[in-house]
Motif scaffolding. Sequence first.
Motif, PDB file in Angstrom:
ATOM      1  N   THR A  69      15.071 -24.728  22.426  1.00  0.00           N
ATOM      2  CA  THR A  69      14.429 -25.452  23.525  1.00  0.00           C
ATOM      3  C   THR A  69      15.159 -26.757  23.853  1.00  0.00           C
ATOM      4  O   THR A  69      15.140 -27.199  24.990  1.00  0.00           O
ATOM      5  N   HIS A  70      15.768 -27.371  22.836  1.00  0.00           N
ATOM      6  CA  HIS A  70      16.577 -28.580  23.065  1.00  0.00           C
ATOM      7  C   HIS A  70      17.450 -28.819  21.843  1.00  0.00           C
ATOM      8  O   HIS A  70      17.433 -28.015  20.918  1.00  0.00           O
ATOM      9  N   GLY A  71      18.190 -29.921  21.862  1.00  0.00           N
ATOM     10  CA  GLY A  71      19.213 -30.109  20.845  1.00  0.00           C
ATOM     11  C   GLY A  71      18.802 -30.890  19.610  1.00  0.00           C
ATOM     12  O   GLY A  71      19.662 -31.226  18.798  1.00  0.00           O
ATOM     13  N   GLY A  73      17.658 -31.304  15.864  1.00  0.00           N
ATOM     14  CA  GLY A  73      17.897 -30.397  14.743  1.00  0.00           C
ATOM     15  C   GLY A  73      16.697 -29.581  14.293  1.00  0.00           C
ATOM     16  O   GLY A  73      16.853 -28.450  13.808  1.00  0.00           O
ATOM     17  N   ASP A  74      15.502 -30.130  14.463  1.00  0.00           N
ATOM     18  CA  ASP A  74      14.316 -29.399  13.998  1.00  0.00           C
ATOM     19  C   ASP A  74      14.016 -28.174  14.877  1.00  0.00           C
ATOM     20  O   ASP A  74      13.055 -27.449  14.621  1.00  0.00           O
ATOM     21  N   HIS A  75      14.856 -27.946  15.877  1.00  0.00           N
ATOM     22  CA  HIS A  75      14.684 -26.761  16.724  1.00  0.00           C
ATOM     23  C   HIS A  75      15.911 -25.857  16.712  1.00  0.00           C
ATOM     24  O   HIS A  75      15.936 -24.842  17.408  1.00  0.00           O
ATOM     25  N   CYS A  76      16.922 -26.236  15.926  1.00  0.00           N
ATOM     26  CA  CYS A  76      18.150 -25.412  15.936  1.00  0.00           C
ATOM     27  C   CYS A  76      18.985 -25.449  14.672  1.00  0.00           C
ATOM     28  O   CYS A  76      19.948 -24.688  14.572  1.00  0.00           O
ATOM     29  N   GLY A 183       8.354 -26.348  23.628  1.00  0.00           N
ATOM     30  CA  GLY A 183       9.317 -27.195  22.922  1.00  0.00           C
ATOM     31  C   GLY A 183       8.738 -28.595  22.797  1.00  0.00           C
ATOM     32  O   GLY A 183       7.510 -28.774  22.756  1.00  0.00           O
ATOM     33  N   ASP A 184       9.600 -29.602  22.776  1.00  0.00           N
ATOM     34  CA  ASP A 184       9.090 -30.964  22.570  1.00  0.00           C
ATOM     35  C   ASP A 184       8.683 -31.658  23.873  1.00  0.00           C
ATOM     36  O   ASP A 184       8.498 -32.871  23.902  1.00  0.00           O
ATOM     37  N   LEU A 185       8.481 -30.864  24.940  1.00  0.00           N
ATOM     38  CA  LEU A 185       7.785 -31.429  26.101  1.00  0.00           C
ATOM     39  C   LEU A 185       6.299 -31.513  25.793  1.00  0.00           C
ATOM     40  O   LEU A 185       5.524 -32.068  26.559  1.00  0.00           O
ATOM     41  N   GLY A 220       5.921 -28.113  20.620  1.00  0.00           N
ATOM     42  CA  GLY A 220       7.018 -28.217  19.658  1.00  0.00           C
ATOM     43  C   GLY A 220       6.511 -28.676  18.304  1.00  0.00           C
ATOM     44  O   GLY A 220       7.057 -28.333  17.264  1.00  0.00           O
ATOM     45  N   HIS A 221       5.446 -29.480  18.334  1.00  0.00           N
ATOM     46  CA  HIS A 221       4.849 -30.010  17.105  1.00  0.00           C
ATOM     47  C   HIS A 221       3.329 -30.040  17.264  1.00  0.00           C
ATOM     48  O   HIS A 221       2.828 -30.386  18.340  1.00  0.00           O
ATOM     49  N   GLY A 222       2.630 -29.718  16.197  1.00  0.00           N
ATOM     50  CA  GLY A 222       1.169 -29.781  16.212  1.00  0.00           C
ATOM     51  C   GLY A 222       0.557 -28.424  16.497  1.00  0.00           C
ATOM     52  O   GLY A 222       1.259 -27.438  16.738  1.00  0.00           O
TER      53      GLY A 222
HETATM   54 ZN   LIG Z   1      10.999 -31.488  17.548  1.00  0.00          ZN
END
Ligand SMILES: [Zn+2]
Length: 313
Positions: A69-71, A73-76, A183-185, A220-222
Motif C-alpha cells: 500500500t505504501h513504502g 517497512g511495516d507494509h513491505c 493501508g495507512d490512510l 493499516g493499523h488497529g
Molecule cells: Zn503502517
Amino acid sequence: MTELRRIAEDVWAWVGPGRGWGWSNAGVVGGQGEALIVDTLYDLRLTREFLAGAAQVLDGREITDAVNTHGNGDHCFGNELLAPEVRVHAARGSSSALHDAPPQHMSALLKADLGPVLTPYMRKSFGPFAFDEITLREPDSLFDGERTLDVGGREVRLHDLGPAHTEADTVAHVPDAGVVFAGDLLFAEATPIMWAGPSSNWIAACDRMIAMDPEVVVPGHGPITGQDGVLAMRGYLEHAFEHAEAAHARGESVEQAAHGFDTGPYAGWENPERIVITMHALYREVDPASPAVDMLTIFRMMAEWDRVNGADA
Ligand SMILES: [Zn+2]
C-alpha cells in the motif's frame, strides 16, 4: 498464532497481534485458482505467520499478486518471503519512504545510544521486530494513479490517493465484496502519522473511500472497521489542521503547537505523541516556508512529548 479473519466471501484480514508502532494489518483476496496479498509485515517472523495463515485459507490457490500500500517497512519488509514469480505492485513514489528507513537503518537505530529519552522510546517502539535478517525486496510492478487487477476472475482496484500519509498511498478496493484495504490512510483507534501531507489531500482520500461505499474497511493499523472509522480519521485531520492554523497564527513553534494539542474527541487513541510528526507536516501546509526537519530530530521531539505527556509520564 494470529488467525486470518474472514471479512467477506474469499476475503480475509490479518490484524496484527500487538498495538502501537509497526503492528500493521494485511489482507488476502482469493479468486479462482489465484490470490492477491495486500501488504507484507514488518519482519520475517510475522510475515511467515501471515503467509502460513494465507496458505491455509487459500487451500491450494496460488498467490500471483501482491500490493504494497505504501513504502513504510511495516507494509513491505516481508516481501522477500513471497515467491519470486509473485508480481509486487505499488504506486510509483512508494519507494521514497522505503529508502528513508531501510531495515539496516532501523537495526542500527535500535543498537545506537541515542540519549536518555530517545533510546528507551525507540526500543519500546521498535524492539519487538527483527530487522537484521531482512533483505529488501522492492515492488517490481509500479503504477501511476490507478490499476485494476484480475485476480482469478475477481476485480481488485488499486487507487493511489496520496500524497497524504506518505508520498504515495494506495487503497485496494474489492468492489464485489464491499471491502476496502485502506493501508495507512486509515489508523483505527490509533493516532495517524502524516509524514507527507497535505491534510487536505488526506481528507479528500477519506471522501474517496467513503464514496466506494464499503461495508468493511481494513485499516493499516488497529481493529477492522467500516465507514465510521474513516469518518473519525477525517475528523481528527480537520481538528489537527484547525489547531495548527491557530497555533501558527499565535506564533507558536511546531513543538509548542504539538504540546498544546488537545486531542478532544480523539483522546484514548494510542500513540498521541505522533501528533509531533503530523504537526510538522501541517505547519508546512499552513506556511510553505516552515523548515523541513530530519527524521531523527522529529523522533527526539516525539520521545520528549511521550515523556512529558504520555501514558507512562
Ligand atoms: Zn503502517
